[in-house]
Design a protein around this motif. Structure first.
Motif, PDB file in Angstrom:
ATOM      1  N   HIS A 354       0.833  -1.201   0.000  1.00 26.83           N
ATOM      2  CA  HIS A 354       0.000   0.000   0.000  1.00 26.83           C
ATOM      3  C   HIS A 354       0.870   1.253   0.000  1.00 26.83           C
ATOM      4  N   VAL A 355       0.369   2.276  -0.663  1.00 21.65           N
ATOM      5  CA  VAL A 355       1.060   3.556  -0.722  1.00 21.65           C
ATOM      6  C   VAL A 355       0.938   4.295   0.611  1.00 21.65           C
ATOM      7  N   GLY A 356      -0.212   4.167   1.260  1.00 20.34           N
ATOM      8  CA  GLY A 356      -0.406   4.802   2.561  1.00 20.34           C
ATOM      9  C   GLY A 356      -0.494   6.320   2.475  1.00 20.34           C
ATOM     10  N   LYS A 357       0.017   6.986   3.490  1.00 20.66           N
ATOM     11  CA  LYS A 357      -0.088   8.450   3.593  1.00 20.66           C
ATOM     12  C   LYS A 357       1.125   9.145   2.980  1.00 20.66           C
ATOM     13  N   THR A 358       1.497   8.723   1.797  1.00 18.12           N
ATOM     14  CA  THR A 358       2.667   9.287   1.130  1.00 18.12           C
ATOM     15  C   THR A 358       2.456  10.741   0.728  1.00 18.12           C
ATOM     16  N   PHE A 359       1.246  11.098   0.376  1.00 19.30           N
ATOM     17  CA  PHE A 359       0.973  12.459  -0.107  1.00 19.30           C
ATOM     18  C   PHE A 359       1.391  13.523   0.904  1.00 19.30           C
ATOM     19  N   SER A 360       1.052  13.318   2.170  1.00 23.64           N
ATOM     20  CA  SER A 360       1.347  14.317   3.199  1.00 23.64           C
ATOM     21  C   SER A 360       2.846  14.465   3.449  1.00 23.64           C
ATOM     22  N   LYS A 361       3.619  13.475   3.025  1.00 25.40           N
ATOM     23  CA  LYS A 361       5.074  13.508   3.246  1.00 25.40           C
ATOM     24  C   LYS A 361       5.841  13.885   1.981  1.00 25.40           C
ATOM     25  N   SER A 362       5.120  14.253   0.923  1.00 23.73           N
ATOM     26  CA  SER A 362       5.750  14.531  -0.368  1.00 23.73           C
ATOM     27  C   SER A 362       5.840  16.034  -0.619  1.00 23.73           C
ATOM     28  N   SER A 363       6.908  16.453  -1.281  1.00 19.76           N
ATOM     29  CA  SER A 363       7.111  17.864  -1.600  1.00 19.76           C
ATOM     30  C   SER A 363       6.592  18.227  -2.986  1.00 19.76           C
ATOM     31  N   SER A 364       6.364  17.228  -3.826  1.00 15.31           N
ATOM     32  CA  SER A 364       5.898  17.460  -5.191  1.00 15.31           C
ATOM     33  C   SER A 364       5.329  16.169  -5.759  1.00 15.31           C
ATOM     34  N   PHE A 365       4.762  16.259  -6.966  1.00 19.65           N
ATOM     35  CA  PHE A 365       4.231  15.056  -7.594  1.00 19.65           C
ATOM     36  C   PHE A 365       5.348  14.065  -7.901  1.00 19.65           C
ATOM     37  N   ILE A 366       6.477  14.575  -8.347  1.00 17.98           N
ATOM     38  CA  ILE A 366       7.619  13.693  -8.639  1.00 17.98           C
ATOM     39  C   ILE A 366       8.049  12.961  -7.368  1.00 17.98           C
ATOM     40  N   ASP A 367       8.160  13.694  -6.286  1.00 21.75           N
ATOM     41  CA  ASP A 367       8.557  13.087  -5.013  1.00 21.75           C
ATOM     42  C   ASP A 367       7.529  12.052  -4.568  1.00 21.75           C
ATOM     43  N   TYR A 368       6.240  12.374  -4.765  1.00 18.01           N
ATOM     44  CA  TYR A 368       5.170  11.431  -4.405  1.00 18.01           C
ATOM     45  C   TYR A 368       5.292  10.130  -5.179  1.00 18.01           C
ATOM     46  N   VAL A 369       5.510  10.228  -6.479  1.00 20.73           N
ATOM     47  CA  VAL A 369       5.611   9.034  -7.320  1.00 20.73           C
ATOM     48  C   VAL A 369       6.810   8.184  -6.906  1.00 20.73           C
ATOM     49  N   ARG A 370       7.938   8.811  -6.667  1.00 22.81           N
ATOM     50  CA  ARG A 370       9.149   8.055  -6.330  1.00 22.81           C
ATOM     51  C   ARG A 370       9.017   7.376  -4.962  1.00 22.81           C
ATOM     52  N   GLN A 371       8.474   8.088  -4.005  1.00 23.80           N
ATOM     53  CA  GLN A 371       8.258   7.464  -2.694  1.00 23.80           C
ATOM     54  C   GLN A 371       7.280   6.295  -2.793  1.00 23.80           C
ATOM     55  N   SER A 372       6.232   6.482  -3.581  1.00 17.47           N
ATOM     56  CA  SER A 372       5.222   5.435  -3.734  1.00 17.47           C
ATOM     57  C   SER A 372       5.797   4.196  -4.411  1.00 17.47           C
ATOM     58  N   LEU A 373       6.608   4.397  -5.457  1.00  9.56           N
ATOM     59  CA  LEU A 373       7.208   3.263  -6.160  1.00  9.56           C
ATOM     60  C   LEU A 373       8.115   2.461  -5.243  1.00  9.56           C
ATOM     61  N   LYS A 374       8.828   3.151  -4.373  1.00 15.42           N
ATOM     62  CA  LYS A 374       9.689   2.444  -3.406  1.00 15.42           C
ATOM     63  C   LYS A 374       8.849   1.599  -2.457  1.00 15.42           C
ATOM     64  N   LYS A 375       7.706   2.160  -1.991  1.00 13.41           N
ATOM     65  CA  LYS A 375       6.827   1.398  -1.100  1.00 13.41           C
ATOM     66  C   LYS A 375       6.251   0.166  -1.794  1.00 13.41           C
ATOM     67  N   LEU A 376       6.036   0.304  -3.099  1.00  9.89           N
ATOM     68  CA  LEU A 376       5.480  -0.810  -3.871  1.00  9.89           C
ATOM     69  C   LEU A 376       6.573  -1.749  -4.379  1.00  9.89           C
ATOM     70  N   GLU A 377       7.828  -1.448  -3.991  1.00  4.42           N
ATOM     71  CA  GLU A 377       9.000  -2.236  -4.389  1.00  4.42           C
ATOM     72  C   GLU A 377       9.147  -2.304  -5.909  1.00  4.42           C
ATOM     73  N   LEU A 378       8.958  -1.162  -6.557  1.00  2.00           N
ATOM     74  CA  LEU A 378       9.150  -1.030  -7.999  1.00  2.00           C
ATOM     75  C   LEU A 378      10.354  -0.121  -8.254  1.00  2.00           C
ATOM     76  N   ASP A 379      11.126  -0.455  -9.260  1.00  2.00           N
ATOM     77  CA  ASP A 379      12.357   0.279  -9.571  1.00  2.00           C
ATOM     78  C   ASP A 379      12.026   1.627 -10.212  1.00  2.00           C
ATOM     79  N   ASP A 380      12.294   2.711  -9.481  1.00  2.67           N
ATOM     80  CA  ASP A 380      11.962   4.035 -10.009  1.00  2.67           C
ATOM     81  C   ASP A 380      13.079   4.617 -10.879  1.00  2.67           C
ATOM     82  N   SER A 381      14.233   3.937 -10.973  1.00  2.00           N
ATOM     83  CA  SER A 381      15.353   4.460 -11.766  1.00  2.00           C
ATOM     84  C   SER A 381      15.042   4.434 -13.264  1.00  2.00           C
TER      85      SER A 381
END
Length: 462
Positions: A354-381
């Motif tokens: 689950h992505v969880g409460k990533t939005f409140s901890k993100s500084s931008s949409f890019i940051d939100y996506v990268r944090q979320s991908l890490k939580k989902l164990e997907l390679d954001d590189s």
């Protein structure tokens, strides 16, 4: 001095005080000194029932960290209890004054006067439909509502036209603490006096109990098959309660109530409908599994299914939106675009993470996506910033559509929630050992959106 926020915020304080008063009324009527709080969490309700109402309370939670926290919080609460009581009375007085400004004249009266209003002014409640209260003499297919029932084949609960009946003296005792708009009620002044005398006598006896004012937090995972005797060694006639029990735990609380002879009453407020298991949601059947929905035989025979999306919608808060607490449109938009990215770039349509409460901890949409991908164990590189922003720009113009869609979900949310709650109520109606059951709007829905309590009383012979 005491810091109330260390123990309860305003929302929790409202829930605990209102529910505790109702639990006290029901338990005293049943002559019960022991209360079992299922899914007790941090122990707010358990501590309050023990200290304010002198019950012997067992709080059961599956999380050891919650249990340990409840121990420590209860220790601090005992230390400052006198100061907390004083603050609690002030808060209750303030809440009463607030309600007096927003509600009709009958809302200004205290609990005793409210009971008089229930007994003597039933006609003023005929047009109110917030709550369903059931007379013990009704069968499992009849429902008491403020208006005459109509028969339709698609109705969840079928039945004949309701007759003019009056609730028993037993039920009046339970309703003593409910708000003036919480029930349809009929009685004489003589019955009212008998009920009040009985309540006063029972409360006096309860206060003198030498075993009172005890609270025991316990760690255990509760299922429909749980044997309480294995957890509580001195189990006696008791009442089981649950304040915002998540998912299947609310359903299992009702099953335990009906199955265990020691449990004489239940007061359960559920939440987290999206976590319910559904019998007919998937094609493959598991015959031995106990499901969270449906519970009643009526819906089982129909093969009824809500689905996760509908159950997620049932968790929304129409009353909060109605008073101007708007939906978090931007975070919902972020989540929707993220879903497109992980489907198109990674080919993922389902995940146990689950992505969880990533939005409140993100500084931008890019940051939100990268944090979320890490939580989902997907390679954001493999996903450059420019690609992420391309998706954002592609769908940005559709944000208004998303907001309209989610507003529609909010409007329909009460329909789905009521279906789930009536399923639970009908389950109790189907049980032969239940003398009385009802659905009560217990809390202020703006403060606490999951505000409905399912209440049940066993036959005295059970």
């Amino acid at each position: 001095g005491i810091k109330p926020d260390e123990f309860m915020n305003n929302k929790k304080s409202h829930e605990v005080q209102v529910m505790s008063e109702l639990v006290d009324s029901i338990a005293n009527y049943c002559g019960i000194k022991q209360v079992i709080d299922i899914g007790s969490g941090k122990g707010y309700l358990s501590s309050f029932l023990s200290m304010q109402y002198n019950f012997k309370v067992y709080g059961i939670d599956s999380s050891s960290s919650n249990t340990n926290g409840a121990h420590e919080r209860n220790r601090k609460l005992k230390k400052h209890w006198k100061a907390y009581q004083s603050r609690g009375r002030e808060n209750l007085k303030s809440q009463s004054l607030d309600k007096a400004n927003d509600r009709p004249v009958e809302s200004k009266i205290n609990c005793k006067a409210i009971h008089e209003e229930l007994l003597n002014n039933a006609s003023s409640l005929q047009n109110q439909d917030q709550v369903i209260i059931q007379d013990p003499s009704y069968s499992s297919t009849d429902m008491a509502t403020p208006e005459t029932n109509t028969e339709t084949e698609a109705d969840l609960v079928t039945g004949t036209q309701s007759h003019e009946t009056k609730l028993s003296e037993d039920v009046l005792a339970v309703l003593n603490v409910l708000p003036a708009d919480a029930a349809e009620d009929f009685s004489s002044s003589r019955e009212k006096e008998k009920v009040l005398r009985k309540m006063t006598s029972l409360k006096t006896k309860a206060r003198k109990s030498s075993e009172s004012n005890l609270y025991f937090p316990l760690t255990s995972c509760i299922t429909a098959e749980t044997e309480l005797n294995g957890i509580i060694t001195d189990l006696e006639d008791c009442m089981v309660v649950g304040l915002h029990t998540c998912g299947d735990l609310a359903a299992n609380t009702l099953r335990i109530f009906t199955a265990k002879p020691e449990i004489k009453a239940v007061c359960s407020v559920g939440c987290c409908y999206h976590l319910l298991s559904e019998q007919f949601e998937n094609q493959e059947e598991c015959h031995n599994q106990v499901w969270g929905f449906p519970m009643c035989q009526y819906l089982k025979d129909k093969g009824w299914c809500c689905g996760r999306n509908a159950r997620m919608s049932a968790c929304l808060a129409l009353e909060r939106v109605a008073v101007g607490q708007m939906l978090p449109t931007e975070s919902l938009f972020y989540r929707a675009v993220l879903q497109v990215i992980i489907e198109e770039i990674y080919g993922v349509t389902k995940s146990d993470r689950h992505v969880g409460k990533t939005f409140s901890k993100s500084s931008s949409f890019i940051d939100y996506v990268r944090q979320s991908l890490k939580k989902l164990e997907l390679d954001d590189s493999k996903l450059p910033d420019s690609c992420i922003m391309d998706y954002y720009e592609k769908y940005k113009h559709r944000m208004n559509e998303l907001e309209a869609f989610n507003m529609l979900k909010v409007v329909l949310a009460p329909c789905i929630e009521v279906l789930i709650l009536l399923d639970r109520l009908c389950y109790l109606k189907e049980q032969e050992n239940i003398a009385w059951s009802g659905l009560v709007k217990l809390f202020d829905p703006v403060k606490s959106p999951r505000c409905y309590a399912v209440i049940g009383l066993k036959n005295q012979s059970c």
